[in-house]
Design a protein around this motif. Structure first.
Motif, PDB file in Angstrom:
ATOM      1  N   VAL A 235       8.216 -11.790   7.983  1.00 32.87           N
ATOM      2  CA  VAL A 235       8.033 -10.372   8.319  1.00 32.87           C
ATOM      3  C   VAL A 235       7.559  -9.605   7.094  1.00 32.87           C
ATOM      4  CG1 VAL A 235       9.262  -8.268   8.929  1.00 32.87           C
ATOM      5  CG2 VAL A 235       9.696 -10.366  10.206  1.00 32.87           C
ATOM      6  N   SER A 236       8.225  -9.853   5.967  1.00 36.39           N
ATOM      7  CA  SER A 236       7.876  -9.126   4.754  1.00 36.39           C
ATOM      8  C   SER A 236       6.424  -9.398   4.373  1.00 36.39           C
ATOM      9  CB  SER A 236       8.779  -9.564   3.600  1.00 36.39           C
ATOM     10  OG  SER A 236      10.116  -9.418   3.973  1.00 36.39           O
ATOM     11  N   HIS A 237       6.059 -10.656   4.461  1.00 35.87           N
ATOM     12  CA  HIS A 237       4.705 -11.018   4.068  1.00 35.87           C
ATOM     13  C   HIS A 237       3.678 -10.366   4.986  1.00 35.87           C
ATOM     14  CE1 HIS A 237       1.126 -13.608   3.770  1.00 35.87           C
ATOM     15  NE2 HIS A 237       1.457 -13.567   2.478  1.00 35.87           N
ATOM     16  N   ASP A 238       3.959 -10.426   6.295  1.00 37.21           N
ATOM     17  CA  ASP A 238       2.995  -9.877   7.250  1.00 37.21           C
ATOM     18  C   ASP A 238       2.870  -8.361   7.143  1.00 37.21           C
ATOM     19  OD1 ASP A 238       2.638 -12.400   8.018  1.00 37.21           O
ATOM     20  OD2 ASP A 238       3.615 -12.247   9.991  1.00 37.21           O
ATOM     21  N   LEU A 239       3.935  -7.712   6.665  1.00 43.90           N
ATOM     22  CA  LEU A 239       3.870  -6.258   6.520  1.00 43.90           C
ATOM     23  C   LEU A 239       2.960  -5.832   5.376  1.00 43.90           C
ATOM     24  CD1 LEU A 239       7.533  -5.017   7.080  1.00 43.90           C
ATOM     25  CD2 LEU A 239       5.505  -4.334   8.354  1.00 43.90           C
ATOM     26  N   ARG A 240       2.805  -6.704   4.417  1.00 41.08           N
ATOM     27  CA  ARG A 240       2.054  -6.350   3.208  1.00 41.08           C
ATOM     28  C   ARG A 240       0.596  -6.003   3.522  1.00 41.08           C
ATOM     29  NH1 ARG A 240       2.484  -7.373  -1.970  1.00 41.08           N
ATOM     30  NH2 ARG A 240       4.624  -7.322  -2.734  1.00 41.08           N
ATOM     31  N   THR A 241      -0.031  -6.797   4.356  1.00 40.51           N
ATOM     32  CA  THR A 241      -1.456  -6.600   4.647  1.00 40.51           C
ATOM     33  C   THR A 241      -1.715  -5.207   5.239  1.00 40.51           C
ATOM     34  OG1 THR A 241      -1.222  -8.889   5.284  1.00 40.51           O
ATOM     35  CG2 THR A 241      -3.426  -7.954   5.432  1.00 40.51           C
ATOM     36  N   PRO A 242      -1.026  -4.829   6.329  1.00 40.51           N
ATOM     37  CA  PRO A 242      -1.272  -3.479   6.840  1.00 40.51           C
ATOM     38  C   PRO A 242      -0.921  -2.390   5.834  1.00 40.51           C
ATOM     39  CG  PRO A 242       0.533  -4.535   8.044  1.00 40.51           C
ATOM     40  CD  PRO A 242      -0.105  -5.575   7.212  1.00 40.51           C
ATOM     41  N   LEU A 243       0.119  -2.630   5.037  1.00 39.17           N
ATOM     42  CA  LEU A 243       0.497  -1.609   4.048  1.00 39.17           C
ATOM     43  C   LEU A 243      -0.604  -1.410   3.024  1.00 39.17           C
ATOM     44  CD1 LEU A 243       4.274  -2.154   3.208  1.00 39.17           C
ATOM     45  CD2 LEU A 243       3.182  -0.166   4.243  1.00 39.17           C
ATOM     46  N   ARG A 245      -3.684  -1.955   3.502  1.00 36.88           N
ATOM     47  CA  ARG A 245      -4.770  -1.240   4.189  1.00 36.88           C
ATOM     48  C   ARG A 245      -4.495   0.255   4.225  1.00 36.88           C
ATOM     49  NH1 ARG A 245      -5.759  -5.284   8.141  1.00 36.88           N
ATOM     50  NH2 ARG A 245      -4.286  -4.283   9.544  1.00 36.88           N
ATOM     51  N   VAL A 246      -3.273   0.624   4.603  1.00 41.78           N
ATOM     52  CA  VAL A 246      -2.921   2.042   4.685  1.00 41.78           C
ATOM     53  C   VAL A 246      -3.080   2.709   3.336  1.00 41.78           C
ATOM     54  CG1 VAL A 246      -1.042   3.657   5.094  1.00 41.78           C
ATOM     55  CG2 VAL A 246      -1.349   1.724   6.632  1.00 41.78           C
ATOM     56  N   ARG A 247      -2.638   1.991   2.285  1.00 49.90           N
ATOM     57  CA  ARG A 247      -2.753   2.563   0.945  1.00 49.90           C
ATOM     58  C   ARG A 247      -4.211   2.856   0.584  1.00 49.90           C
ATOM     59  NH1 ARG A 247      -0.140   2.264  -4.005  1.00 49.90           N
ATOM     60  NH2 ARG A 247       1.400   0.659  -3.591  1.00 49.90           N
ATOM     61  N   LEU A 248      -5.098   1.901   0.912  1.00 50.42           N
ATOM     62  CA  LEU A 248      -6.530   2.101   0.650  1.00 50.42           C
ATOM     63  C   LEU A 248      -7.052   3.294   1.431  1.00 50.42           C
ATOM     64  CD1 LEU A 248      -7.954  -1.539   0.557  1.00 50.42           C
ATOM     65  CD2 LEU A 248      -7.925   0.155  -1.296  1.00 50.42           C
ATOM     66  N   GLN A 249      -6.626   3.341   2.714  1.00 46.97           N
ATOM     67  CA  GLN A 249      -7.101   4.439   3.550  1.00 46.97           C
ATOM     68  C   GLN A 249      -6.629   5.781   2.998  1.00 46.97           C
ATOM     69  OE1 GLN A 249      -5.575   3.136   7.266  1.00 46.97           O
ATOM     70  NE2 GLN A 249      -7.298   1.754   7.681  1.00 46.97           N
ATOM     71  N   LEU A 250      -5.388   5.823   2.529  1.00 44.11           N
ATOM     72  CA  LEU A 250      -4.847   7.061   1.967  1.00 44.11           C
ATOM     73  C   LEU A 250      -5.654   7.492   0.750  1.00 44.11           C
ATOM     74  CD1 LEU A 250      -0.957   6.808   2.130  1.00 44.11           C
ATOM     75  CD2 LEU A 250      -2.418   8.445   3.286  1.00 44.11           C
ATOM     76  N   ALA A 251      -5.996   6.499  -0.090  1.00 48.56           N
ATOM     77  CA  ALA A 251      -6.769   6.821  -1.293  1.00 48.56           C
ATOM     78  C   ALA A 251      -8.118   7.429  -0.919  1.00 48.56           C
ATOM     79  CB  ALA A 251      -6.952   5.551  -2.119  1.00 48.56           C
ATOM     80  N   MET A 252      -8.734   6.832   0.103  1.00 45.72           N
ATOM     81  CA  MET A 252     -10.042   7.359   0.522  1.00 45.72           C
ATOM     82  C   MET A 252      -9.892   8.753   1.112  1.00 45.72           C
ATOM     83  SD  MET A 252     -12.262   4.178   1.941  1.00 45.72           S
ATOM     84  CE  MET A 252     -11.237   3.703   3.272  1.00 45.72           C
ATOM     85  N   LEU A 253      -8.783   8.909   1.871  1.00 49.99           N
ATOM     86  CA  LEU A 253      -8.521  10.191   2.507  1.00 49.99           C
ATOM     87  C   LEU A 253      -8.345  11.288   1.458  1.00 49.99           C
ATOM     88  CD1 LEU A 253      -8.116  10.116   5.667  1.00 49.99           C
ATOM     89  CD2 LEU A 253      -5.816  10.919   5.208  1.00 49.99           C
TER      90      LEU A 253
END
Ligand SMILES: Nc1ncnc2c1ncn2[C@@H]1O[C@H](COP(=O)(O)OP(=O)(O)OP(=O)(O)O)[C@@H](O)[C@H]1O
Ligand SMILES: [Mg+2]
Length: 435
Positions: A235-243, A245-253
């Protein structure tokens, strides 16, 4: 009653054996002694009587010599005639014992004349002196006539048998107790987080059953731990990928909307916290899952953890007994200690770490001069995500997993962590591990 199974079983076997033997010895020998003693007394008194009858009124020295010779040959009695003598007033000493008692009784009954019995002469000599109208007739013999030589033999037999039976019992009992000891040692090892691989169920069927049940239980526990850890890691590992992604999106935002930078910044902090939690989970899962206990010097781990904390600028005093070698999962223990030390450093300005070994327990105490934890909260803080101070901003603090993980590691080693008030004024966290 002794506490060990061995001695208990031993006594359960030995006490009836002794009782039976004692009873048999008592009943048998009491009757045997009676009969034999009576027989011996009858023999001796009969001989005395015969010699008296033979020598009655005999005055001729040649005849007397003949009587003495016959008495010596046939009855082991020496005969001495003392004409005109009388027995002294004082009776000589006599040996005590049932056979002499019986002899006296027989002589009293059969002789019908005053007599002295002296059974305490040197060289096992014994005299019976009978007073008659014409003088004293002295009969010499030995106390051997009063004893039966075969008496000790059955005693020796019994003692020998008892020793033999005891030896066999001890050998068998040892073998019965050993598998139980092994099982206990295996259970102890499992409790300390050192799985047992070399236990082979042996011994009596019940013990075998217990051994097999233990192995099965150990297997189930290990499977359960493995499953839980794998899931957590997955679970922990699988959560990392979307997180990510969100971080990148936030930076762009943030770049696209400079006006909302503050709100986006907050979200980024939340993300950071989530990543921190996941890191902790993963590290924990790695430590619990793959790691096997190896012989490790705990003092060195404490040194490493302390050095890390000092690098971050915290003053820490150390007082550690060396070496503290024991079977540990080094990474898990490192994690556990790091969590405790980080807390202390976080809440206090001064931190003291000490480690001592007392008997079978190693105790590591981490004290700080911070605000401490109220007594009624000292168990609560171990719950996952529990954070003491509501006012404390979760964004500035941790996830509330540190102590939960630390305790899990401690318990996985058969130990535990306890909180109390420390001498520095703040909290004292004590990690106890069985050696
Ligand atoms: N040395 C300490 N002094 C005072 N309070 C403490 C101390 N150690 C822990 N606590 C309290 O116990 C709570 C739980 O601690 P825990 O280590 O589990 O979580 P955390 O430190 O908040 O986060 P994490 O360790 O996961 O980063 C903390 O939030 C804190 O309120
Ligand atoms: Mg913490």
């Amino acid at each position: 009653m002794p506490r060990g199974l061995f001695w208990r079983a031993f006594l359960i076997m030995l006490i009836p054996l002794i009782l039976v033997q004692a009873t048999v010895v008592y009943i048998f020998f009491e009757r045997h002694w009676d009969t034999v003693s009576n027989q011996l007394a009858l023999d001796v008194s009969g001989d005395v009587l015969s010699i008296m009858r033979m020598s009655e009124g005999v005055t001729d020295p040649a005849e007397r010599a003949r009587i003495d010779e016959i008495a010596q040959r046939e009855m082991q009695f020496g005969v001495v005639f003392e004409d005109g003598a009388v027995l002294p007033d004082e009776a000589p000493r006599q040996s005590s014992g049932i056979s002499y008692e019986m002899l006296r009784r027989q002589l009293d009954q059969r002789i019908g004349a005053p007599y002295h019995l002296d059974s305490t002469l040197p060289d096992k000599g014994m005299t019976i002196r009978v007073e008659r109208a014409d003088g004293v007739l002295t009969l010499l013999t030995t106390t051997r006539r009063m004893r039966e030589s075969t008496t000790v033999l059955p005693f020796l037999w019994m003692a020998g048998m008892a020793i033999l039976v005891t030896t066999i019992a001890v050998m068998f009992l040892r073998n019965q107790v050993r598998p139980i000891r092994r099982l206990a040692a295996a259970a102890d090892a499992l409790g300390k987080g050192r799985p047992v691989t070399d236990l082979k169920p042996s011994g009596a069927s019940e013990v075998r059953l217990a051994g097999a049940a233990f192995l099965e239980m150990q297997g189930r526990i290990q499977r359960q731990i493995a499953q839980r850890t794998e899931m957590l890691a997955g679970v922990s590992h699988d959560l990392r990928t979307p997180l990510t992604r969100v971080r990148l999106q936030l930076a762009m935002l943030a770049d696209a909307h400079p006006a909302s930078r503050a709100e986006i910044g907050e979200s980024e902090q939340d993300l950071q916290l989530m990543e921190h939690m996941i890191d902790e989970y993963m590290a924990f899962a790695r430590g619990q899952g793959g790691e096997a206990p190896v012989s490790t010097d705990l003092a060195e781990i404490i040194d490493d953890v302390t050095a890390d904390a000092r690098d971050k600028g915290s003053p820490i005093t150390l007082e550690v007994e060396r070496p503290l070698v024991m079977a540990l999962r080094p990474n898990a223990i490192r994690r556990c200690l790091t969590n405790l030390v980080e807390n202390a450093v976080h809440h206090g300005a001064q931190v003291a770490i000490s480690a001592v070994r007392r008997d079978d327990v190693v105790s590591v105490a981490i004290e700080d001069d911070g605000p401490g934890i109220p007594e009624d909260q000292r168990e609560e803080v171990f719950k996952p995500f529990f954070r003491l101070d509501d006012a404390r901003n979760p964004r500035t603090g941790g996830a509330g997993l540190g102590l939960a993980i630390a305790r899990d590691v401690a318990r996985g080693h058969g130990g535990d962590i306890r909180m109390s008030g420390g001498s520095l004024g703040g909290l004292r966290a004590e990690l106890r591990l069985p050696v």
